[in-house]
Design a protein around this motif. Sequence first.
Motif, PDB file in Angstrom:
ATOM      1  N   THR A 284       0.750  -0.925  -0.444  1.00  0.00           N
ATOM      2  CA  THR A 284      -0.234  -0.037  -0.574  1.00  0.00           C
ATOM      3  C   THR A 284       0.551   1.545   0.228  1.00  0.00           C
ATOM      4  O   THR A 284       0.657   2.284  -0.701  1.00  0.00           O
ATOM      5  CB  THR A 284      -1.086  -0.170   0.889  1.00  0.00           C
ATOM      6  OG1 THR A 284      -1.370  -1.273   1.118  1.00  0.00           O
ATOM      7  CG2 THR A 284      -1.506   1.527   1.217  1.00  0.00           C
TER       8      THR A 284
ATOM      9  N   SER B 209      -5.644  -7.106  -4.430  1.00  0.00           N
ATOM     10  CA  SER B 209      -5.111  -6.693  -5.911  1.00  0.00           C
ATOM     11  C   SER B 209      -4.685  -4.964  -5.893  1.00  0.00           C
ATOM     12  O   SER B 209      -5.267  -4.618  -5.297  1.00  0.00           O
ATOM     13  CB  SER B 209      -5.628  -6.488  -7.154  1.00  0.00           C
ATOM     14  OG  SER B 209      -5.445  -8.481  -7.141  1.00  0.00           O
ATOM     15  N   PHE B 210      -3.357  -4.966  -6.451  1.00  0.00           N
ATOM     16  CA  PHE B 210      -2.943  -2.861  -5.903  1.00  0.00           C
ATOM     17  C   PHE B 210      -2.478  -3.112  -7.580  1.00  0.00           C
ATOM     18  O   PHE B 210      -1.970  -3.879  -8.699  1.00  0.00           O
ATOM     19  CB  PHE B 210      -1.667  -3.675  -5.283  1.00  0.00           C
ATOM     20  CG  PHE B 210      -1.954  -3.562  -4.030  1.00  0.00           C
ATOM     21  CD1 PHE B 210      -2.190  -3.049  -3.344  1.00  0.00           C
ATOM     22  CD2 PHE B 210      -1.901  -4.921  -3.140  1.00  0.00           C
ATOM     23  CE1 PHE B 210      -2.438  -2.525  -1.424  1.00  0.00           C
ATOM     24  CE2 PHE B 210      -2.263  -5.432  -2.292  1.00  0.00           C
ATOM     25  CZ  PHE B 210      -2.243  -4.072  -0.689  1.00  0.00           C
ATOM     26  N   GLU B 211      -2.318  -2.313  -7.615  1.00  0.00           N
ATOM     27  CA  GLU B 211      -1.690  -1.539  -9.251  1.00  0.00           C
ATOM     28  C   GLU B 211      -0.432  -1.262  -9.300  1.00  0.00           C
ATOM     29  O   GLU B 211       0.065  -2.532  -8.453  1.00  0.00           O
ATOM     30  CB  GLU B 211      -1.782   0.313  -8.895  1.00  0.00           C
ATOM     31  CG  GLU B 211      -1.172   1.216  -9.739  1.00  0.00           C
ATOM     32  CD  GLU B 211      -2.869   1.222 -11.297  1.00  0.00           C
ATOM     33  OE1 GLU B 211      -2.289   1.482 -12.018  1.00  0.00           O
ATOM     34  OE2 GLU B 211      -3.409   1.557 -10.011  1.00  0.00           O
TER      35      GLU B 211
ATOM     36  N   LEU C  41      -6.979  -2.544  -4.910  1.00  0.00           N
ATOM     37  CA  LEU C  41      -7.601  -1.691  -6.090  1.00  0.00           C
ATOM     38  C   LEU C  41      -8.986  -2.921  -5.634  1.00  0.00           C
ATOM     39  O   LEU C  41     -10.134  -2.873  -6.120  1.00  0.00           O
ATOM     40  CB  LEU C  41      -7.744  -2.243  -7.383  1.00  0.00           C
ATOM     41  CG  LEU C  41      -5.617  -1.332  -8.264  1.00  0.00           C
ATOM     42  CD1 LEU C  41      -5.494  -1.700  -9.435  1.00  0.00           C
ATOM     43  CD2 LEU C  41      -6.249   0.306  -7.731  1.00  0.00           C
ATOM     44  N   ALA C  42      -8.658  -4.107  -5.126  1.00  0.00           N
ATOM     45  CA  ALA C  42      -9.887  -5.255  -5.613  1.00  0.00           C
ATOM     46  C   ALA C  42      -9.309  -6.347  -4.311  1.00  0.00           C
ATOM     47  O   ALA C  42      -8.673  -6.300  -3.813  1.00  0.00           O
ATOM     48  CB  ALA C  42     -10.263  -5.693  -7.016  1.00  0.00           C
TER      49      ALA C  42
ATOM     50  N   ASP D 269      -3.622   2.462  -1.760  1.00  0.00           N
ATOM     51  CA  ASP D 269      -4.434   0.684  -1.581  1.00  0.00           C
ATOM     52  C   ASP D 269      -5.425   0.102  -2.168  1.00  0.00           C
ATOM     53  O   ASP D 269      -5.216  -0.013  -3.677  1.00  0.00           O
ATOM     54  CB  ASP D 269      -6.507   1.861  -0.752  1.00  0.00           C
ATOM     55  CG  ASP D 269      -6.532   3.242   0.215  1.00  0.00           C
ATOM     56  OD1 ASP D 269      -5.204   2.507   1.034  1.00  0.00           O
ATOM     57  OD2 ASP D 269      -6.808   3.877   0.622  1.00  0.00           O
TER      58      ASP D 269
ATOM     59  N   SER E   4       0.240  -8.441  -6.403  1.00  0.00           N
ATOM     60  CA  SER E   4      -1.160  -8.727  -5.373  1.00  0.00           C
ATOM     61  C   SER E   4      -0.442  -9.551  -3.944  1.00  0.00           C
ATOM     62  O   SER E   4       0.720 -10.169  -3.509  1.00  0.00           O
ATOM     63  CB  SER E   4      -1.969 -10.106  -6.322  1.00  0.00           C
ATOM     64  OG  SER E   4      -1.548 -10.766  -6.344  1.00  0.00           O
TER      65      SER E   4
ATOM     66  N   ARG F  50       2.478   0.779  -4.230  1.00  0.00           N
ATOM     67  CA  ARG F  50       0.965   1.562  -4.645  1.00  0.00           C
ATOM     68  C   ARG F  50      -0.402   1.632  -4.690  1.00  0.00           C
ATOM     69  O   ARG F  50      -0.786   1.904  -5.807  1.00  0.00           O
ATOM     70  CB  ARG F  50       0.461  -0.331  -5.351  1.00  0.00           C
ATOM     71  CG  ARG F  50       1.798  -0.400  -5.583  1.00  0.00           C
ATOM     72  CD  ARG F  50       3.231  -0.166  -6.740  1.00  0.00           C
ATOM     73  NE  ARG F  50       4.353  -0.665  -7.090  1.00  0.00           N
ATOM     74  CZ  ARG F  50       4.097  -1.558  -8.423  1.00  0.00           C
ATOM     75  NH1 ARG F  50       3.407  -2.128  -9.287  1.00  0.00           N
ATOM     76  NH2 ARG F  50       5.746  -1.851  -9.125  1.00  0.00           N
TER      77      ARG F  50
END
Length: 141
Positions: free
Chosen positions: A92, A115-117, A99-100, A97, A121, A95
């Motif tokens: 975090t 999952s992150f930008e 995303l999902a 917060d 993940s 990248r």
Amino acid sequence: MKGAATGLALFLAANSALADEFCDTLAAMQAVAGDPDARHVTVAFPDAAATEAPCRAVLELGGIRSLSCNWSFAYRAAEAQAAFEALSTAITECRGDALASDAPVNHPDTYDLLSFEGGVSAALKDKANLGETLVILRVQG
């Protein structure tokens, strides 16, 4: 870049003082993950509860290459949850917060997936039949 990842050790920093270092680690992992010849990549948490984890190259649907790194803990151990939270916090900081988050599944094993930008993940998976809980870092190339 053939063979460039041989013997590479990457270190996971789970506190803000080392956030830049971890962000550099994610970037290095992404560069290595895209290399079809990537081998012998490891990532380590700095605390004693989580040891160095081997990473393996994975070919995903659509031809995307990624690295998947697993830390193994006793089944549903508090240390696994703490490691997952530290990993998620570190990602975090680099990248933003998540995303999902995946929806729960209906079977005895449980998992959390964030999952992150940029194709990064973090997952926490309970594996009842194996008697262990895994913390997984996945980085796409």
